[in-house]
Design an enzyme around this catalytic site. Structure first.
Site, PDB file in Angstrom:
ATOM      1  N   SER A 139       0.862  -1.188   0.000  1.00 24.67           N
ATOM      2  CA  SER A 139       0.000   0.000   0.000  1.00 24.67           C
ATOM      3  C   SER A 139       0.890   1.226   0.000  1.00 24.67           C
ATOM      4  O   SER A 139       2.059   1.160   0.394  1.00 24.67           O
ATOM      5  CB  SER A 139      -0.854   0.012   1.268  1.00 24.67           C
ATOM      6  OG  SER A 139      -1.505   1.258   1.423  1.00 24.67           O
ATOM      7  N   TYR A 152      -2.064   0.611  10.467  1.00 24.58           N
ATOM      8  CA  TYR A 152      -1.997   0.136   9.076  1.00 24.58           C
ATOM      9  C   TYR A 152      -0.617   0.448   8.498  1.00 24.58           C
ATOM     10  O   TYR A 152      -0.036  -0.383   7.781  1.00 24.58           O
ATOM     11  CB  TYR A 152      -3.115   0.805   8.276  1.00 24.58           C
ATOM     12  CG  TYR A 152      -3.310   0.257   6.873  1.00 24.58           C
ATOM     13  CD1 TYR A 152      -3.480  -1.106   6.640  1.00 24.58           C
ATOM     14  CD2 TYR A 152      -3.351   1.112   5.769  1.00 24.58           C
ATOM     15  CE1 TYR A 152      -3.676  -1.594   5.351  1.00 24.58           C
ATOM     16  CE2 TYR A 152      -3.561   0.636   4.486  1.00 24.58           C
ATOM     17  CZ  TYR A 152      -3.715  -0.722   4.283  1.00 24.58           C
ATOM     18  OH  TYR A 152      -3.905  -1.211   3.009  1.00 24.58           O
TER      19      TYR A 152
HETATM   20  P1  NAP Z   1     -11.483  -5.686   0.344  1.00 18.96           P
HETATM   21  O1  NAP Z   1     -12.434  -5.522  -0.763  1.00 18.96           O
HETATM   22  O2  NAP Z   1     -11.942  -5.437   1.745  1.00 18.96           O
HETATM   23  O3  NAP Z   1     -10.825  -7.139   0.254  1.00 18.96           O
HETATM   24  C1  NAP Z   1     -10.069  -7.683   1.306  1.00 18.96           C
HETATM   25  C2  NAP Z   1      -9.948  -9.171   1.085  1.00 18.96           C
HETATM   26  O4  NAP Z   1      -9.131  -9.721   2.131  1.00 18.96           O
HETATM   27  C3  NAP Z   1     -11.294  -9.872   1.133  1.00 18.96           C
HETATM   28  O5  NAP Z   1     -11.366 -10.795   0.073  1.00 18.96           O
HETATM   29  C4  NAP Z   1     -11.265 -10.599   2.465  1.00 18.96           C
HETATM   30  O6  NAP Z   1     -11.972 -11.838   2.354  1.00 18.96           O
HETATM   31  C5  NAP Z   1      -9.778 -10.887   2.612  1.00 18.96           C
HETATM   32  N1  NAP Z   1      -9.384 -11.192   3.977  1.00 18.96           N
HETATM   33  C6  NAP Z   1      -9.494 -10.398   5.072  1.00 18.96           C
HETATM   34  N2  NAP Z   1      -9.076 -11.070   6.148  1.00 18.96           N
HETATM   35  C7  NAP Z   1      -8.728 -12.323   5.728  1.00 18.96           C
HETATM   36  C8  NAP Z   1      -8.248 -13.489   6.369  1.00 18.96           C
HETATM   37  N3  NAP Z   1      -8.033 -13.518   7.688  1.00 18.96           N
HETATM   38  N4  NAP Z   1      -7.985 -14.580   5.623  1.00 18.96           N
HETATM   39  C9  NAP Z   1      -8.202 -14.564   4.297  1.00 18.96           C
HETATM   40  N5  NAP Z   1      -8.662 -13.494   3.627  1.00 18.96           N
HETATM   41  C10 NAP Z   1      -8.929 -12.399   4.347  1.00 18.96           C
HETATM   42  O7  NAP Z   1     -10.230  -4.702   0.156  1.00 18.96           O
HETATM   43  P2  NAP Z   1      -9.150  -4.549  -1.041  1.00 18.96           P
HETATM   44  O8  NAP Z   1      -8.994  -3.101  -1.251  1.00 18.96           O
HETATM   45  O9  NAP Z   1      -9.466  -5.421  -2.176  1.00 18.96           O
HETATM   46  O10 NAP Z   1      -7.866  -5.064  -0.266  1.00 18.96           O
HETATM   47  C11 NAP Z   1      -6.986  -6.009  -0.817  1.00 18.96           C
HETATM   48  C12 NAP Z   1      -5.562  -5.664  -0.381  1.00 18.96           C
HETATM   49  O11 NAP Z   1      -5.202  -4.400  -0.933  1.00 18.96           O
HETATM   50  C13 NAP Z   1      -5.371  -5.533   1.126  1.00 18.96           C
HETATM   51  O12 NAP Z   1      -4.117  -6.096   1.480  1.00 18.96           O
HETATM   52  C14 NAP Z   1      -5.347  -4.027   1.337  1.00 18.96           C
HETATM   53  O13 NAP Z   1      -4.645  -3.669   2.505  1.00 18.96           O
HETATM   54  C15 NAP Z   1      -4.653  -3.597   0.070  1.00 18.96           C
HETATM   55  N6  NAP Z   1      -4.828  -2.190  -0.320  1.00 18.96           N
HETATM   56  C16 NAP Z   1      -6.076  -1.661  -0.497  1.00 18.96           C
HETATM   57  C17 NAP Z   1      -6.198  -0.322  -0.862  1.00 18.96           C
HETATM   58  C18 NAP Z   1      -7.535   0.334  -1.066  1.00 18.96           C
HETATM   59  O14 NAP Z   1      -7.603   1.583  -1.053  1.00 18.96           O
HETATM   60  N7  NAP Z   1      -8.604  -0.389  -1.272  1.00 18.96           N
HETATM   61  C19 NAP Z   1      -5.056   0.447  -1.063  1.00 18.96           C
HETATM   62  C20 NAP Z   1      -3.811  -0.123  -0.886  1.00 18.96           C
HETATM   63  C21 NAP Z   1      -3.709  -1.449  -0.526  1.00 18.96           C
HETATM   64  P3  NAP Z   1     -12.863 -12.502   3.512  1.00 18.96           P
HETATM   65  O15 NAP Z   1     -13.399 -11.394   4.363  1.00 18.96           O
HETATM   66  O16 NAP Z   1     -13.905 -13.243   2.742  1.00 18.96           O
HETATM   67  O17 NAP Z   1     -11.914 -13.408   4.223  1.00 18.96           O
END
Ligand code: NAP
Length: 251
Positions: A139, A152
């Site tokens: 991130s 975070y």
């Molecule tokens: P999201 O839509 O909330 O997706 C998060 C995913 O992580 C979900 O599929 C969730 O699935 C899974 N997850 C959470 N806890 C878990 C666990 N204990 N075991 C297995 N899976 C788990 O958010 P996203 O934006 O796509 O996030 C994906 C990645 O990108 C994350 O690492 C986040 O920190 C990173 N990121 C996001 C942003 C942003 O602005 N959106 C920016 C930079 C980086 P379940 O709940 O079904 O387990």
């Protein structure tokens, strides 16, 4: 040809953690389009099952904070060409003065130890492929601390440090190591961060044009398709409307 439960013997295998939503689901789709057999893991089994049916992949119930769950995943994937460590997220925007230790614990457990657990468990399978690759989803928070970002920031800085150490430790072995650091992406991320408060989550993206999960997935897919002698070490990708963690153009 010897077919395994994960697909034809000559098909490259990708494991995507956190594939039930957002960047993980979009990456699973993009990698399937690129020819991978995708093993899609998350805690919400119903969602990964629907996705796996759509892309001809394999659904796995996966909790990256559980040793048993990750071990069960590894047993299903004796050979793996790509691991996308995407499962993660943030909880809250409290200052350090107001920090909730349980929120920090969750962020450390899922982002840092979850990435470690999956990487460690699948490393033998990645090495066995003869051409393996780990892509960690970091991130902008891994590069830039911001007020309210403490837990975070710490977690994603941890992921960044782990990625770099892994790259150094695997030098000379057939596993590439990459990190993709997105800025603001419109997914369920903010809904999770704000405990399901839709108005707070919507406010994050109000008046601006954030990245989409598909934008990040395109990059995952591109990194995954470089030839074996090319290692994309790090990518920082931001929406045009964002120049740093908290500097965002809103109209
Ligand atoms: P999201 O839509 O909330 O997706 C998060 C995913 O992580 C979900 O599929 C969730 O699935 C899974 N997850 C959470 N806890 C878990 C666990 N204990 N075991 C297995 N899976 C788990 O958010 P996203 O934006 O796509 O996030 C994906 C990645 O990108 C994350 O690492 C986040 O920190 C990173 N990121 C996001 C942003 C942003 O602005 N959106 C920016 C930079 C980086 P379940 O709940 O079904 O387990």
């Amino acid at each position: 040809m010897n077919d395994s439960p994960t697909g034809p013997a000559d098909q490259r295998i990708a494991v995507v953690t956190g594939a039930s939503s957002g960047i993980g689901a979009a990456s699973a789709r993009a990698l399937a389009r690129a020819g991978f057999h995708v093993v899609a893991g998350a805690r919400r089994t119903d969602r990964v099952e629907v996705l796996a049916r759509e892309i001809g992949g394999t659904a796995v119930t996966l909790d990256v904070t559980s040793d048993e769950s990750v071990a069960a995943l590894a047993r299903q994937v004796p050979v793996c060409h790509l691991l996308v460590n995407n499962a993660g997220g943030a909880l809250g925007t409290d200052s350090i003065a107001e920090a909730k230790l349980e929120d920090w614990q969750w962020m450390y457990d899922v982002n840092v130890l979850g990435t470690l657990r999956a990487t460690k468990a699948l490393l033998p399978a990645l090495l066995a492929s003869g051409d393996g690759q780990v892509i960690n989803i970091g991130s902008i928070a891994a590069r830039e601390p911001y007020p309210g970002g403490g837990g975070y920031n710490v977690a994603k800085h941890g992921v960044a440090a782990m990625t770099r150490v892994l790259r150094l430790e695997l030098l000379g072995q057939p596993v590439r190591v990459s990190e993709i650091d997105p800025g603001m992406v419109e997914t369920e991320f903010s809904l999770v961060r704000f405990g399901g408060d839709l108005s707070k989550a919507d406010a994050v993206y109000a008046g601006t044009r954030p990245l989409t999960a598909v934008d990040v997935a395109d990059t995952v897919s591109w990194v995954a398709q470089r030839p074996p002698h090319v290692n994309i070490d790090q990518i920082l990708m931001l929406a045009t409307d964002q120049t740093s963690a908290q500097v965002v153009h809103r109209s």
